[in-house]
Design a protein around this motif. Structure first.
Motif, PDB file in Angstrom:
ATOM      1  N   UNK A  24      11.394  20.666  13.227  1.00 44.27           N
ATOM      2  CA  UNK A  24      10.996  19.503  13.223  1.00 44.27           C
ATOM      3  C   UNK A  24      10.173  19.223  11.845  1.00 44.27           C
ATOM      4  N   UNK A  60      16.370  14.672  19.355  1.00 45.48           N
ATOM      5  CA  UNK A  60      14.939  14.393  19.888  1.00 45.48           C
ATOM      6  C   UNK A  60      14.882  15.667  21.131  1.00 45.48           C
ATOM      7  N   UNK A  63       8.632  17.233  24.063  1.00 48.39           N
ATOM      8  CA  UNK A  63       7.423  18.253  23.595  1.00 48.39           C
ATOM      9  C   UNK A  63       6.441  18.332  25.023  1.00 48.39           C
ATOM     10  N   UNK A  65       3.481  18.339  24.977  1.00 49.48           N
ATOM     11  CA  UNK A  65       2.547  17.544  24.848  1.00 49.48           C
ATOM     12  C   UNK A  65       2.772  16.533  23.822  1.00 49.48           C
ATOM     13  N   UNK A  66       2.519  15.228  23.783  1.00 45.61           N
ATOM     14  CA  UNK A  66       2.664  14.294  22.915  1.00 45.61           C
ATOM     15  C   UNK A  66       4.241  14.030  22.664  1.00 45.61           C
ATOM     16  N   UNK A  67       4.264  13.136  21.697  1.00 43.42           N
ATOM     17  CA  UNK A  67       5.818  12.369  21.730  1.00 43.42           C
ATOM     18  C   UNK A  67       6.704  13.504  21.355  1.00 43.42           C
ATOM     19  N   UNK A  68       8.001  13.019  21.798  1.00 48.20           N
ATOM     20  CA  UNK A  68       9.327  13.954  21.330  1.00 48.20           C
ATOM     21  C   UNK A  68       9.340  14.450  20.031  1.00 48.20           C
ATOM     22  N   UNK A  69       9.860  15.422  19.928  1.00 46.15           N
ATOM     23  CA  UNK A  69       9.988  15.983  18.288  1.00 46.15           C
ATOM     24  C   UNK A  69      11.529  15.694  17.899  1.00 46.15           C
ATOM     25  N   UNK A  70      11.537  15.276  16.950  1.00 48.43           N
ATOM     26  CA  UNK A  70      13.027  15.168  16.146  1.00 48.43           C
ATOM     27  C   UNK A  70      13.179  16.508  15.328  1.00 48.43           C
TER      28      UNK A  70
ATOM     29  N   UNK B  28       8.554   6.046  13.858  1.00 48.07           N
ATOM     30  CA  UNK B  28       8.721   7.040  14.579  1.00 48.07           C
ATOM     31  C   UNK B  28       8.293   8.482  13.982  1.00 48.07           C
ATOM     32  N   UNK B  32       5.136  10.657  14.771  1.00 53.71           N
ATOM     33  CA  UNK B  32       5.295  12.059  15.262  1.00 53.71           C
ATOM     34  C   UNK B  32       4.440  13.259  14.430  1.00 53.71           C
ATOM     35  N   UNK B  35       0.699  12.890  15.285  1.00 52.43           N
ATOM     36  CA  UNK B  35       0.575  13.651  16.380  1.00 52.43           C
ATOM     37  C   UNK B  35       0.602  15.160  16.447  1.00 52.43           C
ATOM     38  N   UNK B  36       1.555  15.642  15.558  1.00 49.40           N
ATOM     39  CA  UNK B  36       1.520  17.014  15.488  1.00 49.40           C
ATOM     40  C   UNK B  36       0.405  17.518  14.616  1.00 49.40           C
ATOM     41  N   UNK B  39      -2.678  17.663  16.723  1.00 50.40           N
ATOM     42  CA  UNK B  39      -2.421  18.690  17.785  1.00 50.40           C
ATOM     43  C   UNK B  39      -2.864  20.164  17.065  1.00 50.40           C
TER      44      UNK B  39
END
Lengths: 117, 216
Positions: A24, A60, A63, A65-70, B28, B32, B35-36, B39
């Motif tokens: 990702x 996609x 995950x 935790x948090x949003x989906x990973x592409x 998006x 992401x 967010x990563x 984390x």
């Protein structure tokens, strides 16, 4: 260094990373950033371009935790592209090495031996 | 810069320049990324700094899109240029080699292309010539006959009628000659134009735009 040249090499490295395992965006950026100083925002445009060229496909994945990973995954076209790039790379680095750091001639080797003696 | 501020600026810089679907996709991706980073214990401010100025990132996204598009259109361009190059090199070969086979083949190809046009032109010029000459001769004959009739049979024809006949014949011949020469002129300029077409130089300035500087 010529930025175009640098960009080409970084593209090749990103393609190589993704050819080994699906990754990702953040993962790709951090892996590259370990080796060289990079504007992290410039990696996404590269990923996008290589996807548009048909070298990667994306999916996609949720995950924990948090949003989906592409995730980016290599296509057959991408593998072919990488193969060609690596061959070109081998050619050009061989040339540069031979011209920039030529092997010693027989005479030079002799001189070096005398100096040591 | 906060995550929201960063994404807002990026969106503003891209808005209207790409489709809404692409814009959403890009935003998006960067969301992401934030967010990563968070984390991993990074602050939004730090992540923004490492990403680079939003307007510059937007420019790189647009440049990358342009590159992809350029490569796709240039597939057509490349094919057209390749064809042109083949033709040009054949023409150049023929010039260099003088009486070489390439030249012969070029002329044969040109002749085959031009054959129907030449055929029609010859037919038109020929028929007009024949009709003009025919009309002239027949008017002259009629005039002469009329004159003969006058003298032999003693029929009194007004001399004006005879003169009119002869003049008409002459006028027709003149018109015929004019039409024929006009057609010949048109044909010769057409041939000249064709010749020019064959020896036409390829226009300069087809170089691909060299890559723009981009900080990576």
């Amino acid at each position: 260094m010529n930025t175009q040249f640098r960009k080409g090499i970084i593209e090749m490295c990103i393609t190589t990373l993704i050819s080994r395992k699906d990754m990702y965006g953040y993962e790709v950026v951090q892996t590259i950033a370990v080796y060289t100083e990079i504007n992290e925002g410039t990696v996404y445009p590269i990923l996008r371009r290589l996807t548009q060229e048909g070298y990667f496909r994306t999916y996609l994945k949720e995950s924990s935790s948090g949003p989906a990973r592409k995730y980016y995954s290599i296509t057959d076209m991408g593998r072919e592209f990488l193969y060609k790039q690596k061959r070109e790379w081998a050619d050009i680095t061989k040339m540069a090495e031979h011209i920039l750091y030529p092997p010693l001639t027989a005479e030079e080797k002799e001189d070096a031996a005398h100096e040591q003696a | 810069m906060s995550k929201l501020e960063y994404l807002k600026q990026l969106e503003e810089a891209l808005n209207g320049k790409i489709s809404a679907a692409e814009l959403n996709d890009i935003i998006r991706d960067y969301a992401e990324y934030f967010e990563e980073g968070k984390k991993q214990g990074k602050a939004e401010d730090e992540i923004s700094k490492n990403l680079g100025i939003p307007s510059e990132v937007a420019e790189q996204i647009l440049n990358a899109d342009k590159e992809v598009k350029a490569e796709k259109t240039s597939a057509f361009k490349q094919a057209a240029q390749k064809l042109k190059k083949v033709w040009k090199s054949a023409a150049e070969d023929s010039v260099k080699a003088g009486t070489s086979a390439a030249k012969g083949m070029l002329y044969i190809a040109a002749a085959i292309l031009m054959l129907p046009i030449v055929f029609v032109a010859v037919l038109a010029v020929g028929s007009v010539t024949i009709s003009a000459v025919g009309m002239g001769i027949s008017s002259a004959i009629i005039g002469t006959l009329a004159w003969a009739a006058v003298s032999i049979l003693g029929i009194i024809l007004p001399t004006e009628a005879v003169a009119a006949g002869v003049l008409l014949g002459l006028a027709l011949v003149c018109i015929g000659v004019t039409v024929v020469s006009g057609m010949l002129w048109a044909l010769s300029s057409f041939v000249r134009w064709l010749k020019q077409l064959f020896s036409e130089k390829e226009p300069e300035g087809c170089n691909e735009e060299e890559g723009k500087g981009e900080e990576v």
